[in-house]
Write an enzyme that holds these catalytic residues in place. Structure first.
Site, PDB file in Angstrom:
ATOM      1  N   ASN A  66     -32.146  32.998 -51.523  1.00 49.70           N
ATOM      2  CA  ASN A  66     -32.539  31.915 -52.167  1.00 49.70           C
ATOM      3  C   ASN A  66     -32.077  31.358 -50.550  1.00 49.70           C
ATOM      4  OD1 ASN A  66     -33.805  31.855 -54.570  1.00 49.70           O
ATOM      5  ND2 ASN A  66     -31.935  33.365 -54.495  1.00 49.70           N
ATOM      6  N   ARG A 106     -27.915  34.355 -61.886  1.00 50.05           N
ATOM      7  CA  ARG A 106     -29.689  34.732 -62.383  1.00 50.05           C
ATOM      8  C   ARG A 106     -30.841  35.653 -60.883  1.00 50.05           C
ATOM      9  NH1 ARG A 106     -35.230  35.129 -61.300  1.00 50.05           N
ATOM     10  NH2 ARG A 106     -35.075  32.524 -60.915  1.00 50.05           N
ATOM     11  N   ASP A 107     -31.336  35.041 -60.476  1.00 49.16           N
ATOM     12  CA  ASP A 107     -32.218  34.771 -59.535  1.00 49.16           C
ATOM     13  C   ASP A 107     -31.233  36.214 -58.283  1.00 49.16           C
ATOM     14  OD1 ASP A 107     -33.344  34.673 -56.648  1.00 49.16           O
ATOM     15  OD2 ASP A 107     -34.059  32.904 -57.146  1.00 49.16           O
ATOM     16  N   HIS A 109     -37.042  29.191 -50.778  1.00 53.41           N
ATOM     17  CA  HIS A 109     -36.152  30.548 -50.403  1.00 53.41           C
ATOM     18  C   HIS A 109     -36.181  29.973 -48.634  1.00 53.41           C
ATOM     19  CE1 HIS A 109     -36.140  33.605 -53.330  1.00 53.41           C
ATOM     20  NE2 HIS A 109     -36.206  32.759 -53.488  1.00 53.41           N
ATOM     21  N   HIS A 138     -37.403  24.916 -55.849  1.00 49.09           N
ATOM     22  CA  HIS A 138     -36.630  26.186 -55.118  1.00 49.09           C
ATOM     23  C   HIS A 138     -37.543  26.610 -54.435  1.00 49.09           C
ATOM     24  CE1 HIS A 138     -35.375  30.457 -57.631  1.00 49.09           C
ATOM     25  NE2 HIS A 138     -35.852  30.350 -56.756  1.00 49.09           N
ATOM     26  N   CYS A 189     -33.609  39.222 -48.779  1.00 46.75           N
ATOM     27  CA  CYS A 189     -35.420  39.286 -49.059  1.00 46.75           C
ATOM     28  C   CYS A 189     -35.526  40.542 -48.449  1.00 46.75           C
ATOM     29  CB  CYS A 189     -35.628  38.023 -48.206  1.00 46.75           C
ATOM     30  SG  CYS A 189     -37.313  38.366 -47.840  1.00 46.75           S
TER      31      CYS A 189
HETATM   32 ZN    ZN Z   1     -35.310  32.563 -56.422  1.00 47.61          ZN
END
Ligand code: ZN
Length: 305
Positions: free
Chosen positions: A250, A14-15, A210, A208, A241
Protein backbone atom coordinates in the site's frame (compact mmCIF):
# COMPACT_ATOMS: atom_id res chain seq x y z
CA UNK A 1 -8.56 22.33 14.90
CA UNK A 2 -9.92 23.11 11.40
CA UNK A 3 -11.72 20.39 9.48
CA UNK A 4 -9.24 18.31 7.40
CA UNK A 5 -9.39 18.63 3.60
CA UNK A 6 -8.82 14.91 3.00
CA UNK A 7 -9.49 11.75 4.96
CA UNK A 8 -6.57 9.37 5.29
CA UNK A 9 -7.96 5.91 5.98
CA UNK A 10 -5.32 3.75 7.61
CA UNK A 11 -5.53 0.14 6.41
CA UNK A 12 -2.34 -1.26 7.92
CA UNK A 13 -3.94 -3.25 10.74
CA UNK A 14 -6.02 -5.11 8.13
CA UNK A 15 -4.42 -4.93 4.68
CA UNK A 16 -0.86 -4.78 6.03
CA UNK A 17 -1.16 -7.43 8.71
CA UNK A 18 -2.98 -9.91 6.53
CA UNK A 19 -0.18 -9.84 3.97
CA UNK A 20 2.64 -10.58 6.41
CA UNK A 21 3.34 -14.08 7.59
CA UNK A 22 3.78 -13.35 11.29
CA UNK A 23 0.84 -12.69 13.59
CA UNK A 24 0.99 -9.49 15.61
CA UNK A 25 0.00 -10.09 19.24
CA UNK A 26 -3.31 -8.45 20.13
CA UNK A 27 -1.77 -6.14 22.77
CA UNK A 28 0.62 -4.76 20.13
CA UNK A 29 -2.22 -4.22 17.66
CA UNK A 30 -4.08 -2.19 20.26
CA UNK A 31 -0.98 -0.12 21.10
CA UNK A 32 -0.44 0.52 17.39
CA UNK A 33 -4.05 1.59 16.85
CA UNK A 34 -3.82 3.89 19.89
CA UNK A 35 -0.64 5.48 18.46
CA UNK A 36 -2.32 6.06 15.08
CA UNK A 37 -5.28 7.62 16.84
CA UNK A 38 -3.00 9.83 18.95
CA UNK A 39 -1.42 11.10 15.71
CA UNK A 40 -4.86 12.23 14.51
CA UNK A 41 -5.85 9.31 12.28
CA UNK A 42 -9.66 9.20 12.34
CA UNK A 43 -10.50 6.21 10.17
CA UNK A 44 -8.82 2.83 10.58
CA UNK A 45 -9.58 -0.48 8.92
CA UNK A 46 -8.75 -2.55 11.97
CA UNK A 47 -9.49 -6.13 10.97
CA UNK A 48 -10.88 -8.60 8.53
CA UNK A 49 -13.73 -10.90 9.52
CA UNK A 50 -12.70 -14.14 7.86
CA UNK A 51 -12.43 -17.64 9.35
CA UNK A 52 -9.36 -17.84 11.63
CA UNK A 53 -8.23 -21.01 9.89
CA UNK A 54 -7.78 -19.00 6.68
CA UNK A 55 -6.18 -15.95 8.30
CA UNK A 56 -4.86 -16.61 11.80
CA UNK A 57 -3.55 -13.01 11.84
CA UNK A 58 -7.17 -11.87 12.15
CA UNK A 59 -8.39 -14.32 14.81
CA UNK A 60 -8.71 -11.48 17.34
CA UNK A 61 -10.80 -9.26 15.01
CA UNK A 62 -13.72 -8.85 17.43
CA UNK A 63 -11.45 -7.96 20.34
CA UNK A 64 -9.57 -5.38 18.25
CA UNK A 65 -12.86 -3.81 17.13
CA UNK A 66 -14.17 -3.63 20.68
CA UNK A 67 -11.06 -1.71 21.70
CA UNK A 68 -11.01 0.59 18.67
CA UNK A 69 -14.65 1.68 19.09
CA UNK A 70 -13.74 3.03 22.54
CA UNK A 71 -11.64 5.79 20.90
CA UNK A 72 -13.94 8.83 20.51
CA UNK A 73 -14.41 10.14 16.98
CA UNK A 74 -12.63 7.22 15.32
CA UNK A 75 -14.44 5.48 12.45
CA UNK A 76 -13.73 1.78 12.87
CA UNK A 77 -13.86 -0.20 9.65
CA UNK A 78 -13.61 -3.91 8.97
CA UNK A 79 -13.30 -5.88 5.79
CA UNK A 80 -15.93 -8.55 5.29
CA UNK A 81 -15.84 -10.98 2.37
CA UNK A 82 -19.44 -12.17 2.77
CA UNK A 83 -22.67 -12.02 4.78
CA UNK A 84 -21.35 -14.24 7.55
CA UNK A 85 -18.34 -11.97 8.04
CA UNK A 86 -20.64 -8.94 8.03
CA UNK A 87 -22.76 -10.50 10.76
CA UNK A 88 -19.69 -11.00 12.98
CA UNK A 89 -18.38 -7.50 12.27
CA UNK A 90 -21.74 -5.90 13.09
CA UNK A 91 -21.96 -7.94 16.29
CA UNK A 92 -18.50 -6.65 17.28
CA UNK A 93 -19.72 -3.08 16.78
CA UNK A 94 -17.90 -1.74 13.69
CA UNK A 95 -18.91 1.64 12.26
CA UNK A 96 -18.31 0.76 8.64
CA UNK A 97 -18.08 -2.37 6.50
CA UNK A 98 -15.96 -2.70 3.41
CA UNK A 99 -16.47 -5.51 0.92
CA UNK A 100 -13.87 -6.30 -1.73
CA UNK A 101 -15.36 -6.93 -5.16
CA UNK A 102 -12.94 -7.89 -7.94
CA UNK A 103 -13.31 -5.90 -11.13
CA UNK A 104 -11.49 -8.70 -12.93
CA UNK A 105 -13.56 -11.85 -13.43
CA UNK A 106 -10.39 -14.00 -13.34
CA UNK A 107 -9.30 -12.47 -10.02
CA UNK A 108 -12.77 -12.91 -8.55
CA UNK A 109 -12.87 -16.60 -9.45
CA UNK A 110 -9.33 -17.22 -8.22
CA UNK A 111 -9.73 -15.24 -5.01
CA UNK A 112 -13.21 -16.00 -3.73
CA UNK A 113 -14.41 -18.65 -6.22
CA UNK A 114 -17.32 -16.42 -7.18
CA UNK A 115 -18.17 -14.56 -10.34
CA UNK A 116 -18.55 -10.81 -10.20
CA UNK A 117 -22.31 -11.24 -10.52
CA UNK A 118 -22.31 -13.54 -7.51
CA UNK A 119 -20.32 -10.96 -5.55
CA UNK A 120 -22.91 -8.30 -6.41
CA UNK A 121 -25.51 -10.64 -4.88
CA UNK A 122 -23.29 -10.90 -1.78
CA UNK A 123 -23.24 -7.09 -1.62
CA UNK A 124 -27.05 -7.14 -1.78
CA UNK A 125 -27.26 -9.69 1.05
CA UNK A 126 -24.91 -7.64 3.22
CA UNK A 127 -26.85 -4.45 2.47
CA UNK A 128 -30.07 -6.17 3.59
CA UNK A 129 -28.40 -7.42 6.76
CA UNK A 130 -27.08 -3.96 7.50
CA UNK A 131 -30.53 -2.43 6.93
CA UNK A 132 -32.20 -4.80 9.37
CA UNK A 133 -29.50 -4.93 12.09
CA UNK A 134 -27.56 -1.68 12.00
CA UNK A 135 -28.80 0.95 9.53
CA UNK A 136 -26.39 3.53 10.99
CA UNK A 137 -23.35 1.49 9.89
CA UNK A 138 -21.59 2.57 6.70
CA UNK A 139 -21.03 0.16 3.83
CA UNK A 140 -18.53 0.54 1.02
CA UNK A 141 -17.65 -1.71 -1.88
CA UNK A 142 -13.96 -1.63 -2.78
CA UNK A 143 -13.39 -2.62 -6.40
CA UNK A 144 -10.11 -4.53 -6.39
CA UNK A 145 -7.99 -4.97 -9.54
CA UNK A 146 -9.80 -1.93 -10.96
CA UNK A 147 -6.67 -0.84 -12.84
CA UNK A 148 -5.43 -4.19 -14.04
CA UNK A 149 -4.97 -7.77 -12.90
CA UNK A 150 -2.00 -10.14 -12.73
CA UNK A 151 -4.21 -12.96 -14.07
CA UNK A 152 -6.08 -11.40 -16.98
CA UNK A 153 -3.98 -8.27 -17.57
CA UNK A 154 -6.17 -5.42 -18.71
CA UNK A 155 -9.52 -4.88 -17.00
CA UNK A 156 -11.88 -2.99 -19.35
CA UNK A 157 -12.84 0.38 -17.89
CA UNK A 158 -16.48 -0.03 -18.93
CA UNK A 159 -16.66 -3.20 -16.83
CA UNK A 160 -15.18 -1.42 -13.79
CA UNK A 161 -17.70 1.39 -13.98
CA UNK A 162 -20.63 -0.97 -14.63
CA UNK A 163 -19.65 -3.08 -11.59
CA UNK A 164 -19.39 0.01 -9.39
CA UNK A 165 -22.92 1.03 -10.45
CA UNK A 166 -24.19 -2.48 -9.73
CA UNK A 167 -22.69 -2.40 -6.22
CA UNK A 168 -24.46 0.89 -5.48
CA UNK A 169 -27.73 -0.45 -6.91
CA UNK A 170 -27.30 -3.50 -4.69
CA UNK A 171 -27.21 -1.26 -1.62
CA UNK A 172 -23.61 -0.17 -0.94
CA UNK A 173 -23.27 3.48 0.16
CA UNK A 174 -20.14 4.06 -1.90
CA UNK A 175 -17.82 2.33 -4.32
CA UNK A 176 -14.07 2.97 -4.37
CA UNK A 177 -11.33 1.83 -6.71
CA UNK A 178 -8.31 -0.26 -5.68
CA UNK A 179 -5.08 -0.74 -7.57
CA UNK A 180 -4.53 -4.11 -5.93
CA UNK A 181 -1.48 -5.10 -7.97
CA UNK A 182 0.10 -1.70 -8.62
CA UNK A 183 -0.63 -1.45 -12.36
CA UNK A 184 -2.24 2.00 -12.32
CA UNK A 185 -0.77 5.16 -13.81
CA UNK A 186 -1.92 8.73 -13.17
CA UNK A 187 -3.63 9.20 -16.56
CA UNK A 188 -5.67 6.03 -16.01
CA UNK A 189 -6.49 7.05 -12.42
CA UNK A 190 -7.75 10.42 -13.64
CA UNK A 191 -9.87 8.81 -16.36
CA UNK A 192 -11.47 6.15 -14.15
CA UNK A 193 -12.19 8.38 -11.16
CA UNK A 194 -13.62 11.06 -13.46
CA UNK A 195 -16.00 8.47 -14.91
CA UNK A 196 -16.77 7.02 -11.48
CA UNK A 197 -17.63 10.43 -10.07
CA UNK A 198 -19.69 11.34 -13.13
CA UNK A 199 -21.63 8.09 -12.72
CA UNK A 200 -21.97 7.93 -8.91
CA UNK A 201 -21.59 11.52 -7.67
CA UNK A 202 -20.95 11.55 -3.93
CA UNK A 203 -21.23 7.77 -3.83
CA UNK A 204 -17.82 7.55 -5.49
CA UNK A 205 -15.52 6.23 -2.78
CA UNK A 206 -11.88 6.03 -1.79
CA UNK A 207 -8.70 5.63 -3.82
CA UNK A 208 -6.74 2.59 -2.64
CA UNK A 209 -3.37 2.81 -4.34
CA UNK A 210 -0.37 0.54 -4.19
CA UNK A 211 3.23 1.51 -4.66
CA UNK A 212 4.47 -1.60 -6.45
CA UNK A 213 5.96 0.38 -9.32
CA UNK A 214 6.63 3.58 -7.43
CA UNK A 215 3.52 5.41 -8.67
CA UNK A 216 1.46 5.28 -5.49
CA UNK A 217 1.78 8.96 -4.59
CA UNK A 218 1.45 10.14 -8.19
CA UNK A 219 -1.76 8.12 -8.46
CA UNK A 220 -3.13 9.57 -5.22
CA UNK A 221 -2.39 13.07 -6.46
CA UNK A 222 -4.15 12.31 -9.76
CA UNK A 223 -7.18 11.04 -7.83
CA UNK A 224 -7.11 14.15 -5.64
CA UNK A 225 -7.10 16.34 -8.75
CA UNK A 226 -10.28 14.54 -9.83
CA UNK A 227 -11.99 15.35 -6.54
CA UNK A 228 -11.30 12.18 -4.52
CA UNK A 229 -11.02 13.07 -0.83
CA UNK A 230 -10.55 9.69 0.88
CA UNK A 231 -7.28 7.81 0.51
CA UNK A 232 -6.32 4.41 1.88
CA UNK A 233 -2.73 4.01 3.03
CA UNK A 234 -0.76 1.85 5.40
CA UNK A 235 1.78 2.89 7.99
CA UNK A 236 5.27 1.84 6.95
CA UNK A 237 3.75 0.41 3.75
CA UNK A 238 3.33 -2.71 5.84
CA UNK A 239 3.00 -5.95 3.99
CA UNK A 240 5.34 -5.10 1.15
CA UNK A 241 4.54 -6.55 -2.23
CA UNK A 242 5.01 -10.25 -2.93
CA UNK A 243 5.63 -9.52 -6.62
CA UNK A 244 8.11 -6.68 -6.18
CA UNK A 245 10.71 -7.21 -3.47
CA UNK A 246 11.81 -3.92 -1.90
CA UNK A 247 8.59 -2.14 -2.82
CA UNK A 248 5.92 -1.30 -0.29
CA UNK A 249 2.47 -2.69 -0.91
CA UNK A 250 0.00 0.00 0.00
CA UNK A 251 0.94 3.64 -0.31
CA UNK A 252 2.95 4.60 2.78
CA UNK A 253 0.79 6.71 5.10
CA UNK A 254 3.73 8.82 6.28
CA UNK A 255 4.70 9.78 2.70
CA UNK A 256 1.10 10.45 1.68
CA UNK A 257 0.51 12.70 4.70
CA UNK A 258 3.78 14.49 4.00
CA UNK A 259 2.79 15.11 0.38
CA UNK A 260 -0.59 16.55 1.28
CA UNK A 261 0.60 18.62 4.25
CA UNK A 262 3.52 20.03 2.25
CA UNK A 263 0.99 21.10 -0.42
CA UNK A 264 -1.19 22.79 2.19
CA UNK A 265 -3.88 20.08 2.00
CA UNK A 266 -4.88 19.40 5.60
CA UNK A 267 -5.00 15.78 6.77
CA UNK A 268 -5.61 16.40 10.47
CA UNK A 269 -2.62 14.15 11.16
CA UNK A 270 0.50 15.16 13.08
CA UNK A 271 3.52 13.88 11.14
CA UNK A 272 6.02 13.49 14.01
CA UNK A 273 3.40 11.56 15.98
CA UNK A 274 2.52 9.50 12.93
CA UNK A 275 6.18 8.58 12.48
CA UNK A 276 6.31 7.72 16.19
CA UNK A 277 3.46 5.25 15.57
CA UNK A 278 5.97 3.09 13.68
CA UNK A 279 7.52 2.07 17.01
CA UNK A 280 4.61 -0.05 18.26
CA UNK A 281 4.20 -1.48 14.76
CA UNK A 282 7.84 -2.61 14.62
CA UNK A 283 7.74 -3.85 18.22
CA UNK A 284 4.78 -6.08 17.38
CA UNK A 285 6.36 -7.49 14.22
CA UNK A 286 10.08 -7.83 14.89
CA UNK A 287 12.16 -8.24 11.74
CA UNK A 288 9.34 -7.27 9.36
CA UNK A 289 10.50 -4.64 6.84
CA UNK A 290 8.78 -1.27 6.95
CA UNK A 291 8.98 1.33 4.19
CA UNK A 292 8.68 5.06 3.77
CA UNK A 293 10.91 7.80 2.38
CA UNK A 294 9.78 10.56 4.75
CA UNK A 295 10.51 8.66 7.96
CA UNK A 296 13.94 7.69 6.57
CA UNK A 297 14.88 11.18 5.42
CA UNK A 298 13.16 13.18 8.16
CA UNK A 299 11.08 16.32 7.71
CA UNK A 300 12.60 19.22 5.74
CA UNK A 301 14.24 21.97 7.76
CA UNK A 302 11.65 24.50 8.86
CA UNK A 303 8.77 22.27 7.70
CA UNK A 304 5.43 23.55 8.87
CA UNK A 305 2.31 21.63 8.02
ZN1 ZN B 1 -3.98 -2.69 -0.42
Amino acid sequence: MPQPDVLISEVGPRDGLQSVHATMPTADKLRWIDALYAAGVREIEVASFVPARLLPQMADAAEVVRHAVSLPGLTVMALVPNRRGAEAALAAGVHKLTVPVSASEAHSLANVRKTRAQMVEEVRAIAELRRSLAPQVGFEAGLSTAFGCTLQGEVPEDEVIRLAVQCIEAGADEAGLSDTVGYANPAQVRRLFRRLRAELGDKAGAAHMHNTRGLGLANCLAAHDEGVRTFDASLGGLGGCPYAPGASGNVVTEDLVFMFEAMGVRTGIDLPQLIAARAPLMAGLPGEPVYGMTPEAGLPKGFRP
